[in-house]
Enzyme design. Structure first.
Site, PDB file in Angstrom:
ATOM      1  N   ASP A  17       9.703 -60.600 -15.082  1.00 50.56           N
ATOM      2  CA  ASP A  17       8.832 -59.190 -15.130  1.00 50.56           C
ATOM      3  C   ASP A  17       7.994 -59.423 -14.998  1.00 50.56           C
ATOM      4  O   ASP A  17       6.595 -60.003 -15.825  1.00 50.56           O
ATOM      5  CB  ASP A  17       9.353 -58.652 -16.103  1.00 50.56           C
ATOM      6  CG  ASP A  17       9.257 -56.591 -15.062  1.00 50.56           C
ATOM      7  OD1 ASP A  17       8.513 -56.856 -14.191  1.00 50.56           O
ATOM      8  OD2 ASP A  17      10.158 -55.970 -15.766  1.00 50.56           O
TER       9      ASP A  17
HETATM   10  C1  BGC Z   1       8.363 -53.800 -13.078  1.00 52.16           C
HETATM   11  C2  BGC Z   1       9.610 -54.317 -12.794  1.00 52.16           C
HETATM   12  C3  BGC Z   1       8.641 -54.759 -11.289  1.00 52.16           C
HETATM   13  C4  BGC Z   1       7.310 -54.821 -10.853  1.00 52.16           C
HETATM   14  C5  BGC Z   1       6.420 -55.409 -10.280  1.00 52.16           C
HETATM   15  C6  BGC Z   1       6.803 -54.282 -13.567  1.00 52.16           C
HETATM   16  O1  BGC Z   1       6.867 -52.825 -14.416  1.00 52.16           O
HETATM   17  O2  BGC Z   1       9.580 -53.555 -14.823  1.00 52.16           O
HETATM   18  O3  BGC Z   1      10.694 -53.769 -12.209  1.00 52.16           O
HETATM   19  O4  BGC Z   1       9.390 -54.693 -10.156  1.00 52.16           O
HETATM   20  O5  BGC Z   1       6.841 -54.713 -12.549  1.00 52.16           O
HETATM   21  O6  BGC Z   1       6.134 -53.600  -9.933  1.00 52.16           O
END
Ligand code: BGC
Length: 756
Positions: free
Chosen positions: A232
């Protein structure tokens, strides 16, 4: 590109190039190596539309992305219980990705809705792992059919936003397997997502990104996942440890800082080069899988996809309550009340936020119908009652035959990044509903929210429509349901408790500091409410229709099976009303007697059937070992206890219409090591051991004045003596054996027993 060719490319890379390949080139791209003609590829949020950013990048949905189409969020798509429909949504998204040159869309988000409070519940599917994994699988199937990857997220046990980057989800092995891993398992094993995104949090003290148990032992070795794992955004804390655990791609770029750590570890021998090579191979497999299967003719037709979003939304809206007030007549004088009628809440805040190319509200959808009035009723910015707006709403309600109040959670109440602190609607909305009820008996409430809310007015309104966060076309879908153009067919993928305090995680949710103990264990959602026979507002699986369905003829292929067999269950479903409709047929299984503590029933299959008026269809399900099993922590495997199981067909978890008992026989003998601490009762459970024990029980009989095997009339109390014997550890026979039993006799007995 063949695996040999990829390996050859890797062999030509310098250590620095290799390290760079293991992290993003920027916020959204994988690294290219120009010298070797390795292309970059772009990934993008996800999950219910494209958030493709070009300029200022961020992972919180702050800066603009391209104009795209917002489909219903996970909370709603799960409510459809319609796998084919969600596959269609996936195909549409996959095509959009091809048109926009996106190799992977970051979703589906499959985490279990452990508490109604989780700020990201709107993106997630269900409190039930089967629903979550099946709906996620359906989306993956559709997207990947267009040769675009998915990234199922957030692996693992990421069920709150509070302290999401540092908290540790403390979950026992059985609960992880039966609930939290299970939400990922089916989707990963059956639909083979190209990538998996690991979560920010720790699992039992180890960050998801460096958790070899889940990233390698479970994901790859058990589930045969063969894509790449990405972090993530910002979930990497220890780059070298992560790589060793099986975390291939760091996102976004660390600006070379973590790459340097990889190079250093490679040089000083603390990281083996083949681990890095393997990560790169996994990444490049996907980069080329996309690159070589580009659909250069794909067109992102936003208006066309808006119609797909509308069609999907129609099946995500749950008719929770209807005393006959719905559907409305198109000629009725109707007052639409509430800001959400003109400005629906159709998506949530954060990384999934779509820059919608158009939005259809309920007010837009009824343009041209001059029998419908609109009054704003409340503000979204604060909870205070606005007397002027209230007076206008009351006037509109008085004049109409029916008042439809659009209520729900404003953006500020529910978002990525933080959790809700209560389960209530804004005060001004509850006051508005109560006030309208004093002037208008025919009140219908339409709700926009990603997760349950309390409804103090539930018994006083005549209809309740849960519209969830239905995507940019939600207004058309809601009005089509209100006026009966569409027959509602969605079901609740979660229980609506009466109040927050009833939720099983209430006492331990959010934890203490970074320690979050999942004390309710496997008793999540209906597994808890139903086992405790608690009153709820609306049960799991509940949803009404404008037609009626009757179930009959429940048949099982075999009522005596082994745990290695599969069996089929069939049931006839008839549409007994006058409108075509769809019904979600739910199969629950209960272990009637179990030595482990299990929920009173668990959903094991479901399907949605489409029925014309008067039509009957036979639906057939196949149940295998998993339908009867629990996770046994001694053998670290699924296990079925021999005995009777109820197979139940339900309209919801609380409305079981047909049931049949079958017997399942286990093929696995659980290992049993007998010790001095083993109780006489446990020994007696094993017929061979019981025979050997007979001599000993005679000794006890003398002490207690009876015979354990055949309690006599003269015994002090056969029940009491049996109980004393049953719970007596073997070693107790020294104290109560009147000197006739020695440690040597017992040891001989144990040796004999453990050999068998
Ligand atoms: C989120 C993810 C997301 C990623 C990219 C993170 O803060 O938890 O779900 O895909 O950011 O935007």
């Amino acid at each position: 590109m063949t695996s040999e060719k990829i390996k050859e490319l890797i062999s030509q890379m310098t250590l620095e190039e290799k390290a760079a390949m293991c992290s993003g080139a920027d916020f959204w791209h994988t690294e290219a190596v120009k010298r070797l003609e390795i292309p970059a590829s772009m990934v993008s949020d996800g999950p219910h539309g494209l958030r493709k950013q070009s300029d200022e990048a961020d992972h919180l949905g702050i800066n603009d992305s391209i104009k795209a189409v917002c489909f219903p969020a996970g909370c709603g798509t799960a409510a459809s219980f319609n796998r084919d429909l969600i596959t269609t949504m996936g195909e549409t998204l996959g095509n959009e990705c091809q048109a926009e040159n996106l190799s992977v869309i970051l979703g589906p988000a499959v985490n279990i809705k452990r508490s109604p409070l989780c700020g990201r519940n709107f993106e997630y599917y269900s409190e039930d792992p089967l629903v979550a994994t099946e709906m996620a699988g359906a989306l993956i199937k559709g997207i990947q059919s267009k040769n675009v990857g998915t990234s199922i997220k957030h692996f693992l046990a990421n069920n709150q936003e509070t302290r999401r980057m540092s908290s540790s989800s403390e979950v026992d092995e059985r609960t992880l397997r039966e609930i939290y891993l299970a939400a990922f398992e089916g989707a990963i094993t059956k639909q083979k997502p190209w990538t998996v995104m690991c979560s920010y949090n720790k699992i039992n003290g180890v960050y998801a990104a460096e958790n070899k148990t889940y990233l390698t032992d479970v994901l790859r070795d058990e589930w045969n996942f063969d894509g790449y794992v990405m972090s993530d955004w910002g979930a990497v804390n220890s780059r070298v440890a992560d790589l060793k655990a099986g975390m291939d791609l760091e996102m976004p770029s660390s600006f070379g800082i973590n790459d340097a750590l990889i190079v250093e570890a490679l040089k000083n021998g603390t990281l083996e080069e083949n681990i890095v090579d393997q990560a790169i191979e996994r990444i490049l497999n996907i980069v080329y899988r996309f690159d070589e299967n580009r659909d250069l003719n794909a067109v992102f037709d936003r208006d066309k996809d808006h119609e797909v979003a509308r069609h999907i939304a129609e099946e995500t809206i749950v008719l929770m309550k209807n005393d006959g007030v719905l559907p409305l007549n198109t000629s009725d004088e109707v007052a639409f009340i509430g800001k959400f009628a003109a400005q629906p809440r159709y998506q949530g805040g954060g990384s999934s936020h779509i820059n919608s190319h158009k939005i259809t509200s309920a007010v837009d959808a009824v343009k041209g119908m001059n029998n419908i009035s609109y009054a704003q009723g409340y503000h979204l910015e604060n909870e205070e009652v606005d007397a002027v707006l209230m007076a206008e709403a009351v006037e509109a309600a008085k004049k109409a035959k029916v008042a439809v109040i659009f209520a729900g959670l404003p953006d500020a109440f529910e978002s990525e990044g933080y959790d809700r602190s209560h389960m209530r609607l804004p005060e001004c909305q509850n006051v508005l509903i109560e006030k309208i009820l004093t002037v208008q008996p025919n009140v219908i409430v339409v709700l926009h929210n990603g997760s349950p809310v309390e409804m103090p007015w539930v018994s006083n309104v005549r209809g309740i429509v849960e519209a969830y966060l239905g995507g940019q076309a939600v207004g058309s879908a809601v009005t089509d349901i209100l006026f009966g153009k569409v027959n509602p067919s969605a079901k609740l993928p979660e229980t609506f408790p009466l109040k927050l305090e009833d939720n099983p995680s209430f006492l331990s949710y959010l934890g203490e500091g970074d320690k979050v103990e999942y004390k309710e264990g496997v008793f999540v959602g209906y597994r808890y409410y139903d086992t405790k026979k608690m009153d709820v507002l609306f049960p799991f699986g509940h949803g009404l229709s404008y037609t009626t369905f009757e179930y009959s003829n429940l048949k099982v292929s075999n009522d005596q099976i082994k745990d290695t067999d599969t069996m089929t269950v069939s049931v006839d479903v008839k549409n007994t009303g006058s409108m075509a409709g769809k019904e979600v047929v739910q199969v629950y299984v209960a272990d009637k007697v179990s030595t482990v503590i299990r929920p009173v029933k668990e959903l094991r299959e479901f399907v949605k059937v489409d029925l014309a008026p008067g039509e009957t269809k036979t639906v057939t399900f196949t149940l295998g070992k998993r339908a009867f099993a629990y996770w046994n922590v001694e053998i670290h495997d699924w296990h079925v206890e021999s005995g009777e199981f109820d197979i139940m067909i339900g309209k919801s978890s609380r409305d079981i219409v047909l049931s049949q008992t079958i017997t399942v026989t286990s093929s696995v003998k659980l290992p049993m090591i007998y010790t001095m601490d083993t109780t006489i009762g446990d020994i007696m459970e094993n017929p061979e051991a019981a025979e050997t024990l007979l001599d000993l029980t005679k000794v006890f009989a003398e002490v207690f004045g009876g015979n354990a095997a055949e309690p006599s009339e003269s015994a002090i109390s056969s029940e009491m003596m049996n109980a004393m014997m049953k719970f007596m550890p073997l070693r107790g026979s020294i104290s109560f054996g009147m000197g006739n039993v020695t440690w040597e006799t017992l040891q001989e007995f144990l040796d004999k027993l453990n050999k068998k």
